[in-house]
Design an enzyme around this catalytic site. Structure first.
Site, mmCIF file in Angstrom:
data_model
loop_
_atom_site.group_PDB
_atom_site.id
_atom_site.type_symbol
_atom_site.label_atom_id
_atom_site.label_comp_id
_atom_site.label_asym_id
_atom_site.label_seq_id
_atom_site.Cartn_x
_atom_site.Cartn_y
_atom_site.Cartn_z
ATOM 1 N N LYS A 6 1.044 -1.270 -0.355
ATOM 2 C CA LYS A 6 0.412 0.226 0.079
ATOM 3 C C LYS A 6 1.202 0.868 -0.179
ATOM 4 O O LYS A 6 1.816 1.016 0.920
ATOM 5 C CB LYS A 6 -0.512 0.040 1.539
ATOM 6 N N SER A 18 -9.339 2.627 3.136
ATOM 7 C CA SER A 18 -8.697 2.987 2.228
ATOM 8 C C SER A 18 -8.192 2.111 1.315
ATOM 9 O O SER A 18 -7.241 2.988 0.791
ATOM 10 C CB SER A 18 -7.999 4.586 2.550
ATOM 11 N N SER A 70 -9.923 -0.265 7.140
ATOM 12 C CA SER A 70 -9.699 0.247 6.040
ATOM 13 C C SER A 70 -8.987 -1.467 5.322
ATOM 14 O O SER A 70 -8.620 -1.431 4.257
ATOM 15 C CB SER A 70 -8.681 1.423 5.703
#
Lengths: 500, 98, 496
Positions: free
Chosen positions: A91, A167, A191
């Protein structure tokens, strides 16, 4: 719309993205393929599919191939561990030395990290995994749909008109579409779990303090945790094993040995006590999703688990509590972004004040600005007691609810999200509506307990997630329960159309 | 809890955010909605409850007083390679008059 | 023990305003702690490095970095708290103090707010013979900011973050001080203490010990505090005194002419001896304090605190008392010798090593050593004569190798770097003549050369004794042992 084709082949070169991490590791050791071939396979898939999905901000092809070559050399000597040579995606919230680390924000569009996050070092330099690239995400991890990224929205591989969740939208889209076997992700209010639920993946947020936060760009320091999204609990166990552990660079890191998550997977779950919070099955949960959840719970019963109802009376206060604490901490953590030492700097600022205001006004998107303002407000003079202090007290009430629950049950189970993936653009005008996406996931962050989401069915062809929450440092039991469920079901093996 | 555009301006200033004038109204509404939502906290009885800053019952670990990060000219070069404006090793900002 | 009179100021300051007005002064002192590394990172704290070569990723506030507390900074804070008889918090918390400024990389300073490490201590001072107890409200740990360089960058300011992250102990006094003189006495005492404890080098030029003065005035008899101003940028005791004196008078003038004192931050201009308001608009700062979520509460157990208490060095008062008691020194001598720990240590090393009379040692250290260093413009740390070397010289006085008077000559030579006492004595042939026969011979020669003075002396002119001593010393190039000369001269000059 059918729910995707099922079943992997065994190790055939064309279906490398259908293999589990264990199968990939075995294949590497058996020399059925090399790490270099693996890397190329996934890089090609990224090339072919990612224009549609937009799940990567940066693809690190050269680095991946170099790391793969090094892994191959290690493997040739009979050295290396379970992750050596396995490609994974990071990420874009984790600092990766020499590689752009954007956090999905214009503010860090120019930021090439000068150091590695601890988990990046652990996964690559130590465990020998291969980094395919940096995944798109909601800006500074603030969002539940991956629509706030400076680099554009990510699309859900199950339905390209829908969001993948956030997210960690890029991480889940990449894994669900078979562009990476697994991806790291972060979870502050859900998330990891919510996007995993919306894309049919297994996503785990460990206990607060289990995984180092050093090098993980901070959003809300007392809530953030790094974790992983993968196709199965077994895959997740492999990756989490390499990520977890004490880090002296992180004061909130726990000095406690890491359990053997993989060894624990195969334990039978006969007698496992599962609690279903009444508050999680109230109005707001889509009836079709509820049906899938209840079927899944029935499956656990058949595996020997004992189900009972529990109460988490302060659960309804999770979202209000979170939306005071998280923005407060975020407003503070984001104060460093001022265009002076790194990151976006506005042109033509004549005074210092102009420099700050323009750089930050230009560098941050609307959601980030909203949260910074809420956070600034709730910490400001005259409001601190009523908001921030109050929220931290309610937080303890929520924590106590779980403490109490774990006196009688081993796991707390319920839905991950209220509904399946919604359409892009649906909730952009209504922040509060967007925030309610996290209604079931937030409590685990507030309490600090570990939690994961696993696929448990489909509604209208879209994945539904089941959430398992455990006691502190009980990741092994969570993964074990999830794994046993996955041995008896095949939701986790489904792949979206066009990405098989 | 309703916020006026003026209050939003004040908050934006505290946070050093330049808002576009056309955004202020929308932000005021959205922030008011959010504050309305978090207002539910007031209903909770927290009379004798201690605030919880961390999920862990841990205390701060201490570090030995050793220079583990010498930085030096090389270190500085690496950090300043990503800096927007530097001169002679210093970061540049518009002049501040005291 | 401390009378209420002493607390409020029995003797009013001598200034003109003192009849009608009372000054209320509180001091905030930022002490840079002498750790090797920074409070939250492993970068070096050494002074004078090239800009930004000691600013680590953590000090720069890069995305993703995290703080970890330097145990030595905590220990030093606790030492200070114990030395001022303060309460050491069993649990203290770091808080973030938010404001935007380029020398503050994270946009917040990690400091302490509601739960500081040290609270409720005191420092006893003496001003014009009067003892006063000054309360210390609190002392807390925090990180220092970087430095702004406004010159040399055109219309820009250059930021150096080497200093960012250096540990500071912020020491806040109660507003108990009532005059510039008291303020300076307090500062000097505090300065002495932190240097004594070894937690600060006390170098005000380099910014290791920084003072902000909060000053307000009120009419005598008034109980309410007046509006106070904060004066910054005072980096010497002299400037502190001037700045406070100026500010008191300025505020009185404002009030006497019917105006109101504005609560503001002011800077001291040493060239003009004035304070002036800072040009930037002073809004009441909302620092939005909250406990730093990247750090955990700091716990100091009783065991930990007692361990530090056991390691506390002897403090100035105790040392002075001991010097008076153990070495039999008068208060003045003991006071001079214990003003700085380094000097006290030097003195004790001299006594121990030389075995000489402590008062003799004291005289030499106070008069000869300090006087000599002063002339050279030299600090004790850089003294050309070590304690051991001085002890070596004093040994030669004690064993009568050299006379006290000639020893002074030797010492001058030692200061000039000519070598050890023994080397110089040998090189210059200064060994004292103690052999009675030799002295008698010299005496007889002098007597023979000065028959009339001899006759006069024997006739009763006792004053001439000094003349004969002088002549004998001249004849022996000053090397004759004075006591022996005195004794033998008395014998030989006596009428047969």
């Amino acid at each position: 719309m059918s729910a995707g084709t099922r079943g992997p082949g065994a190790g055939s070169g064309e279906a490398l993205h259908r293999l589990s991490i264990r199968q990939l590791a075995e294949g590497l050791r058996a020399r059925r393929f090399s790490s270099r071939e693996l890397a190329q396979h996934f890089l090609q898939r990224i090339e072919a599919h990612d224009k549609t999905l937009n799940s990567f901000v940066t693809v690190t092809a050269e680095r991946a191939l170099a790391q793969a070559a090094a892994a191959d050399a290690r493997l040739a000597q009979g050295a290396g561990g379970p992750l050596t040579g396995i490609p994974i995606a990071q990420k874009d919230i984790f600092c990766t030395q020499g590689v752009k680390t954007s956090c999905g924000s214009r503010m860090l569009d120019s930021f090439v990290a000068p150091y590695d996050a601890t988990i990046v070092r652990k996964l690559h330099a130590e465990a020998g995994a291969v980094m395919l690239g940096k995944c798109n995400m909601d800006e500074f991890a603030m969002g539940s749909s991956n629509e706030t990224s400076w680099y554009g929205p990510v699309r859900n591989p199950w339905d390209l008109e829908r969001v993948p969740g956030g997210s960690s939208g890029g991480s889940v889209a990449a894994v669900a579409a078979g562009l990476a076997p697994a991806a790291t992700a972060t979870d502050t209010g859900g998330s990891i779990r919510q996007p995993a639920a919306l894309t049919g993946l297994t996503g785990i947020k460990p206990t607060y303090g289990r995984v180092s936060r050093y090098g993980m760009v901070a959003f809300a320091s007392s809530l953030d945790q790094a974790g992983v999204v993968a196709h199965s609990a077994e895959d997740a166990a492999y990756v989490l094993q390499a990520m977890a552990g004490f880090d002296p660079l992180d004061s909130t890191s726990v000095d406690r040995p890491v359990d053997d998550y993989c060894a624990a997977l195969d334990r039978p779950i006969e007698g496992l006590r599962i609690g279903l919070p009444k508050e999680y099955f109230a109005a707001g949960l889509d009836p079709a999703c509820r049906a899938a959840i209840e079927t899944a719970i029935g499956q656990f019963e058949r595996l020997g688990a004992r189900i009972c109802e529990i109460r988490l009376p302060h659960a309804p206060l999770s979202v209000p509590t979170y939306y005071v604490v998280a923005p407060a901490e975020a407003s503070s953590n984001l104060a460093r972004y001022d265009g002076v030492r790194y990151g976006h700097r506005a042109d033509g600022a004549k005074t210092l004040e102009e420099l700050y205001k323009k750089s930050r006004g230009e560098g941050f998107g609307a959601e980030v600005q909203r949260r910074i303002m809420i956070g600034t407000y709730v910490l400001s003079h005259g409001y601190y007691d009523a908001y921030y202090l109050k929220a931290q007290k309610v937080r303890r009430l929520i924590y106590d609810d779980f403490k109490h629950a774990f006196e009688t049950v081993d796991l707390v189970v319920g839905p991950t999200a209220q509904n399946v993936a919604f359409k892009l653009g649906d909730k952009l005008d209504d922040p509060v509506a967007m925030y309610l996406n996290d209604i079931y996931t937030i409590a685990a962050n507030l309490a600090g307990i570990p939690a994961l989401s696993i696929p448990c069915g489909f509604v209208n062809g879209l994945p539904v997630g089941l959430q398992l929450m455990g006691n502190f440092f009980d990741e092994a039991r969570l993964l074990n329960a999830a794994h046993q469920y996955q041995l008896a079901t095949d939701w986790h093996l489904r792949r979206p159309h066009g990405f098989e | 809890m309703s916020l006026s555009p003026e209050q939003v301006q004040k908050i934006a200033h505290l946070a050093r955010l330049e808002l576009k004038p056309e955004q202020e109204g929308a932000y005021a509404r959205q922030l008011s909605d959010i504050l309305e939502m978090v207002g539910a906290l007031a209903r909770a009885d927290t009379e004798r409850i201690a605030p919880m800053a961390h999920p862990l019952d841990m205390v701060q670990r201490l570090r030995a007083d050793v220079v583990t990060d010498p930085v030096g000219a090389e270190g500085r070069a690496a950090f300043q390679a990503i800096a927007p404006a530097v001169q002679d090793g210093l970061y540049l900002v518009p002049k501040v008059i005291e | 023990m401390v009378s209420s009179e002493a607390k409020t100021g029995l003797k009013a300051p001598d200034a003109e305003w003192a009849e009608k007005w009372e000054a209320v002064i509180g001091l905030e002192v930022h002490v840079q702690l002498l750790t090797r590394s920074k409070i939250f990172s492993g970068a070096s704290t050494a002074y004078g490095a090239a800009p930004n070569t000691q600013a680590s990723a953590i000090d720069l506030g890069l995305p993703g970095v995290l703080p970890v507390l330097n145990g030595e900074a905590l220990r030093m804070a606790v030492m200070f708290g114990l030395a001022i008889d303060a309460h050491i918090a069993p649990r203290c918390v770091f808080a973030r103090k938010h404001y935007f400024y380029p020398d503050l990389p994270k946009g917040y300073q990690i400091s302490q707010y509601e739960l500081p490490i040290v609270s409720q201590g005191h420092l006893d001072i003496e001003v014009e013979g009067q003892a006063r107890r000054i309360g210390i409200t609190r002392a807390h740990l925090e990180e220092d900011a970087g430095k702004s360089l406004h010159e040399g960058f055109g219309d820009q300011t250059g930021i150096d973050l080497n200093r960012a992250g250096t540990p500071l102990l912020e020491i806040v006094s109660e507003p108990d001080l009532r005059s510039p003189a008291e303020a300076v006495a307090y500062l000097k005492k505090l300065h002495q203490l932190v240097v004594y404890l070894g937690i600060c080098d006390g170098n005000m030029q380099e910014g290791s010990f920084r003072c902000d003065a909060n000053v307000s005035v009120r009419r005598k008899g008034e109980h309410k505090f007046g509006t106070r101003t904060e004066t910054k940028n005072v980096n010497s005791f002299r400037f502190v005194e001037k700045a406070i004196a100026y500010e008191i008078e300025r505020q009185i003038e404002v009030l006497e002419s019917g105006g109101a004192v504005v609560q503001e931050t002011r800077l001291f201009d040493p060239d003009r001896g004035e304070t002036r308001a800072m040009r930037s608009k002073e809004e009441a700062m909302d620092y939005r304090y909250f406990p730093d979520p990247d750090l955990l509460p700091v716990v100091c157990t009783q065991e930990y605190i007692e361990g530090i208490r056991r390691q506390l060095p002897e403090l100035p008062e105790a040392k002075k008392a001991r010097f008076m008691d153990h070495y039999g020194l008068p208060a003045y001598d003991a006071g001079v010798l214990t003003a700085e720990r380094a000097l006290a240590d030097y003195y004790e090393a001299v006594v121990e090593s030389s075995g000489a009379d402590p008062k003799l040692c004291a005289n030499w250290v106070i008069t000869d050593l300090l006087g000599g260093l002063n002339k050279l413009g030299c600090e004790l740390a850089a003294s050309p004569v070590s304690a051991g070397a001085l002890a070596g010289l004093l040994k030669r006085i004690v064993d009568k190798t050299v006379s006290g008077k000639l020893a002074k000559e030797v010492f001058e030579a030692m200061l000039a770097g000519e070598g050890s006492a023994d080397q110089i004595i040998a090189a210059r042939g200064l060994v004292q003549i103690t052999d009675e026969a030799a002295i008698v011979a010299a005496i007889e020669a002098v007597m023979a050369k000065n028959p009339s003075q001899l006759a006069e002396y024997r006739a009763g002119k006792d004053k001439l004794f000094g003349f004969f001593v002088g002549q004998v010393m001249k004849a022996t190039q000053g090397k004759a042992n004075p006591e022996a000369v005195n004794k033998l001269l008395k014998e030989k000059l006596a009428p047969p």
